[in-house]
Design an enzyme around this catalytic site. Structure first.
Site, PDB file in Angstrom:
ATOM      1  N   ASP A 153     -26.376 -22.878  13.204  1.00 59.04           N
ATOM      2  CA  ASP A 153     -25.798 -23.392  11.775  1.00 59.04           C
ATOM      3  C   ASP A 153     -24.275 -24.001  11.933  1.00 59.04           C
ATOM      4  O   ASP A 153     -23.514 -23.559  12.552  1.00 59.04           O
ATOM      5  CB  ASP A 153     -25.563 -22.213  10.711  1.00 59.04           C
ATOM      6  CG  ASP A 153     -24.825 -22.792   9.239  1.00 59.04           C
ATOM      7  OD1 ASP A 153     -25.112 -23.728   8.885  1.00 59.04           O
ATOM      8  OD2 ASP A 153     -23.843 -22.022   9.063  1.00 59.04           O
ATOM      9  N   SER A 179     -18.587 -19.057  14.036  1.00 62.12           N
ATOM     10  CA  SER A 179     -18.895 -17.480  13.520  1.00 62.12           C
ATOM     11  C   SER A 179     -18.233 -16.490  14.507  1.00 62.12           C
ATOM     12  O   SER A 179     -17.137 -16.528  14.677  1.00 62.12           O
ATOM     13  CB  SER A 179     -20.615 -17.408  13.542  1.00 62.12           C
ATOM     14  OG  SER A 179     -21.244 -17.792  14.674  1.00 62.12           O
ATOM     15  N   HIS A 219     -18.701 -17.251   9.288  1.00 60.22           N
ATOM     16  CA  HIS A 219     -19.662 -16.378   8.903  1.00 60.22           C
ATOM     17  C   HIS A 219     -19.240 -14.873   9.117  1.00 60.22           C
ATOM     18  O   HIS A 219     -18.729 -14.130  10.218  1.00 60.22           O
ATOM     19  CB  HIS A 219     -20.765 -16.277   9.953  1.00 60.22           C
ATOM     20  CG  HIS A 219     -21.823 -17.621   9.693  1.00 60.22           C
ATOM     21  ND1 HIS A 219     -22.494 -18.019  11.093  1.00 60.22           N
ATOM     22  CD2 HIS A 219     -21.671 -18.529   8.829  1.00 60.22           C
ATOM     23  CE1 HIS A 219     -22.778 -19.292  10.553  1.00 60.22           C
ATOM     24  NE2 HIS A 219     -22.323 -19.720   9.444  1.00 60.22           N
TER      25      HIS A 219
END
Lengths: 274, 199
Positions: B139, B19, B46
């Site tokens: 995540d 991310s 992300h």
């Protein structure tokens, strides 16, 4: 939950659900289905799919709960505003030529898209001569769609989407707020018909000029996807329109030759003469 | 430290999750892939929703391999790099083919690294490598563990060498991984992802 036992249990559970409740998930795309079933298993505190299957076969009340895990799809009003803008600017001018209009929202879930289309048709002066069929396999989702009640907190995003779709009015013209929710106007619903319909097992619908089926086909495997696109072909009038989700395509389908790109960037297709 | 060459044998696919700081890390890594590479790359980074993803364009000019935004039902091609589209989960289904889903975000993320890694582990098992790079939430940690459980290889960027260490640290806390590499070692790893024939 990788591993072979789960893979053995999965088709057995789907078969059990089909035999007992006549809901057919056997043609759903496996990867997403596995995730959803794993989630359902955890939430329902089952150790295995077999245990979940046992409970499903013996506790009928559990099935609607599973159905929500497997089917409810949270959408937004005017999701992907450019889709609605393309419908408004490029499809609506052709729809105007029909004396009466039929639109089918296939897999409408809790109805966000149905209201979006109704509002757009109203803004374009077409709603009065339109009939919007909204179908889904989940009865409780259909009830929620029919009620037209959404959380007030979601309206900010919906309003922004609506504006970007080329709105000719304000979204707030169409609802009244009460107790943290909003209720959409009854007059929008006068031209909607909600019906239980399964894309997996039911047959083609009445002849329609536009089908909107967004982010539904991604949950189906290729075989079921082909079945559904066949239904759409049968249900569409000559030169009818089909709108899919932003990342869905007909490229990998047996019916790709039956449709041509109409607005490729927004996944709007047109039925070709065959 | 396991040498990178030992990790790349008999690979069908590599899943990458990142991310914050991920674009920079991928800029350092993806251009290292050799033109004869037959491994498929599936990447979740992300990015803000609703914005058309420019990632394929950003990397296309720098990489020897073709780069695409993933489409639903697309058969996974060898030697191709796929990015998850914004606002959809990317999964691997039987085929192997790509699959998309609009299910709930995981740790507020859609696409989610966990969703990609878990589904890929299910399909590719020991022929898969999972790579976790810089990132600012957890995540991906669970997904990497799933790759390991299925017999796949697991690689994490050294937290000290990551722009944001949260994700690499979360991945390391989940359990042992095959290798913890600095960005330079990761570059070496990517440069030796050759033909699949090196079994």
């Amino acid at each position: 939950v990788a591993g072979s036992t789960f893979d053995i249990e999965l088709p057995l559970l789907l078969e059990a659900v089909y035999q007992k409740y006549h809901y057919d998930f056997r043609g759903y795309a496996l990867a997403s289905l596995k995730r959803r079933l794993t989630h359902a298993m955890e939430q329902l505190e089952c150790r295995s799919l077999s245990q979940l299957q046992d409970r499903l076969l013996h506790e009928s009340a559990l099935f609607p709960v599973l159905l929500d895990f497997l089917t409810v799809q949270v959408s937004e009003m005017f999701r992907d505003p450019t889709y609605y803008r393309a419908l408004r600017e490029q499809v609506v001018p052709l729809l105007r030529t029909y004396p009466s209009l039929k639109v089918w929202v296939a897999g409408c879930s809790t109805g966000e898209e149905v209201y979006s289309l109704a509002i757009m048709l109203h803004e374009e002066g077409l709603l009065e001569r339109s009939l919007i069929y909204a179908t889904d396999i989940n009865a409780s989702a259909l009830e929620r769609a029919q009620a037209g009640i959404y959380e007030a907190a979601r309206m900010g995003g919906f309003t922004e989407n609506h504006r970007k779709s080329g709105a000719r009015s304000s979204l707030s013209d169409y609802y009244t707020a009460a107790y943290g929710n909003v209720v959409f106007d009854k007059t929008l619903r006068a031209n909607m018909v909600f019906a239980d319909h399964s894309l997996s097992t039911d047959s083609a619908f009445s002849e329609v000029q536009l089908i909107s089926c967004r982010n539904v086909l991604i949950y189906f495997d290729r075989q079921l996807q082909d079945r559904v696109l066949g239904l759409f072909r049968e249900s569409l009038c000559r030169k009818g329109f089909l709108g899919l989700g932003a990342k869905e395509s007909l490229r990998f389908s047996a019916h790709s030759h039956a449709f041509s790109d109409f607005v490729a960037s927004d996944r709007i297709f047109r039925k070709e003469d065959s | 430290v396991i040498p990178p060459q030992a990790l790349t044998r008999d690979l069908d696919a590599v899943v990458v999750g990142t991310s914050a700081g991920g674009v920079e890390a991928l800029c350092a890594l993806l251009p290292m892939l050799p033109a004869n590479c037959r491994v498929s790359f599936l990447i979740v980074i992300h990015i803000p929703r609703e914005r058309p993803s420019l990632l394929p364009e950003v990397f296309a000019t720098r990489c020897a391999l073709p780069i695409r935004e993933a489409e639903d039902k697309e058969p996974v091609q060898p030697g191709t790099i796929y990015f998850a589209p914004p606002n959809y989960h990317l999964l691997v289904d039987r085929g192997p083919a790509l699959a998309l889903s609009g299910d709930e975000p995981v740790y507020f993320s859609r696409p989610s690294i966990d969703v990609l890694f878990e589904s890929a582990a299910d399909i590719y098992a020991e022929h898969l490598m999972g790579v976790i790079l810089t990132g600012s939430n957890q995540d991906g940690a669970e997904g990497l563990a799933a790759v390991g459980r299925a017999g796949g290889r697991t690689v994490v960027q050294q937290p000290e060498s990551a722009t944001m260490p949260v994700l690499p640290e979360a991945a390391l806390q989940k359990g042992p991984v095959d290798a913890v590499y600095s960005l330079e070692q990761l570059q070496e790893l990517f440069s030796c992802m050759g033909t699949r024939g090196d079994r």
